[in-house]
Design an enzyme around this catalytic site. Sequence first.
Site, short mmCIF file in Angstrom:
data_model
loop_
_atom_site.label_atom_id
_atom_site.label_comp_id
_atom_site.label_asym_id
_atom_site.label_seq_id
_atom_site.Cartn_x
_atom_site.Cartn_y
_atom_site.Cartn_z
N ASN A 34 41.84 44.37 33.79
CA ASN A 34 41.74 44.39 35.27
C ASN A 34 41.03 45.55 35.73
O ASN A 34 40.23 45.39 36.89
CB ASN A 34 43.05 44.29 35.92
CG ASN A 34 43.78 42.80 36.05
OD1 ASN A 34 43.05 41.84 36.04
ND2 ASN A 34 44.98 42.63 35.58
N GLY A 58 48.33 41.09 37.50
CA GLY A 58 47.35 42.11 38.16
C GLY A 58 47.43 43.14 38.03
O GLY A 58 46.78 44.26 38.74
N HIS A 110 44.34 31.54 33.03
CA HIS A 110 45.27 31.87 32.20
C HIS A 110 45.70 30.94 30.98
O HIS A 110 45.55 29.91 31.09
CB HIS A 110 46.60 32.06 32.88
CG HIS A 110 46.62 33.08 34.28
ND1 HIS A 110 45.98 32.71 35.42
CD2 HIS A 110 46.74 34.37 34.59
CE1 HIS A 110 46.02 33.58 36.45
NE2 HIS A 110 46.48 34.65 35.67
N ASP A 169 43.44 26.51 36.02
CA ASP A 169 42.80 27.47 36.75
C ASP A 169 41.71 28.07 35.88
O ASP A 169 40.86 28.87 36.44
CB ASP A 169 43.83 28.53 37.27
CG ASP A 169 44.44 29.25 36.16
OD1 ASP A 169 44.35 28.91 35.16
OD2 ASP A 169 45.25 30.23 36.61
N SER A 227 49.23 39.68 33.70
CA SER A 227 49.73 38.21 33.82
C SER A 227 49.54 37.66 32.51
O SER A 227 50.19 36.59 32.31
CB SER A 227 48.72 37.54 34.62
OG SER A 227 47.32 37.74 34.38
#
Length: 216
Positions: free
Chosen positions: A105, A76, A192, A189, A39
């Site tokens: 990740n 992801g 990011h 959020d 991402s």
Amino acid sequence: MKRRHFSATLTAGLAGLWCVRVAAAPAGSAPVVLIVGDSLSAEYGLRRGSGWVALLQARLQREGVRAQVVNASVSGDTTAGGRSRLPGLLQQHQPAVVVIELGGNDALRGLPLSTTRDNLRAMVRASRAAGARVLLLGMDMPPNYGERYRAEFRAVYADVAREEQAALVPFFLAGVADGPRAAALFQADRIHPNEDAQPAMLNNVWPQLRRLLVRG
């Protein structure tokens, strides 16, 4: 504050399954730069065309470096996902340079670092076997993961780059996740990077990438 912010950024796992659309490069076109990432490279939560990869295409044109950027990043994604997708991408796009931005990740999901290392090594070797030069974008973990694990994680990128003769950006988010303006460089959020952070991310990549393209 910035340490907690960095931790929240990574712990959220760069989640989601949004994938950028890619198209095959036409025959006889400019050399292709293939971006295989998660991402951080897939414009997650950003206006289309505002991410660092889009800014890269604009900089190439502005500086007269002949190249076409193909963004094959998936939010992801892990190194295992990138490894499984890479053969088809290499065949489709026949890139001159492959930029690998994966691994964060893996760590967040608790995957063995040896697996991450093996997957990155396999991606570098496959890219080189296809005639491409490779740039690895390294990641870091926040201090609360423990200094030993953090050092071992960083070493994965350095080891693969050294062993496989790939170019390396040690920390893709340098000056963003660990800088004095970290809180202002992320989306609401707190996961990011926002649009203001994208030029800094590109600046971290540009020197090594330009060197690969000019050398080619």
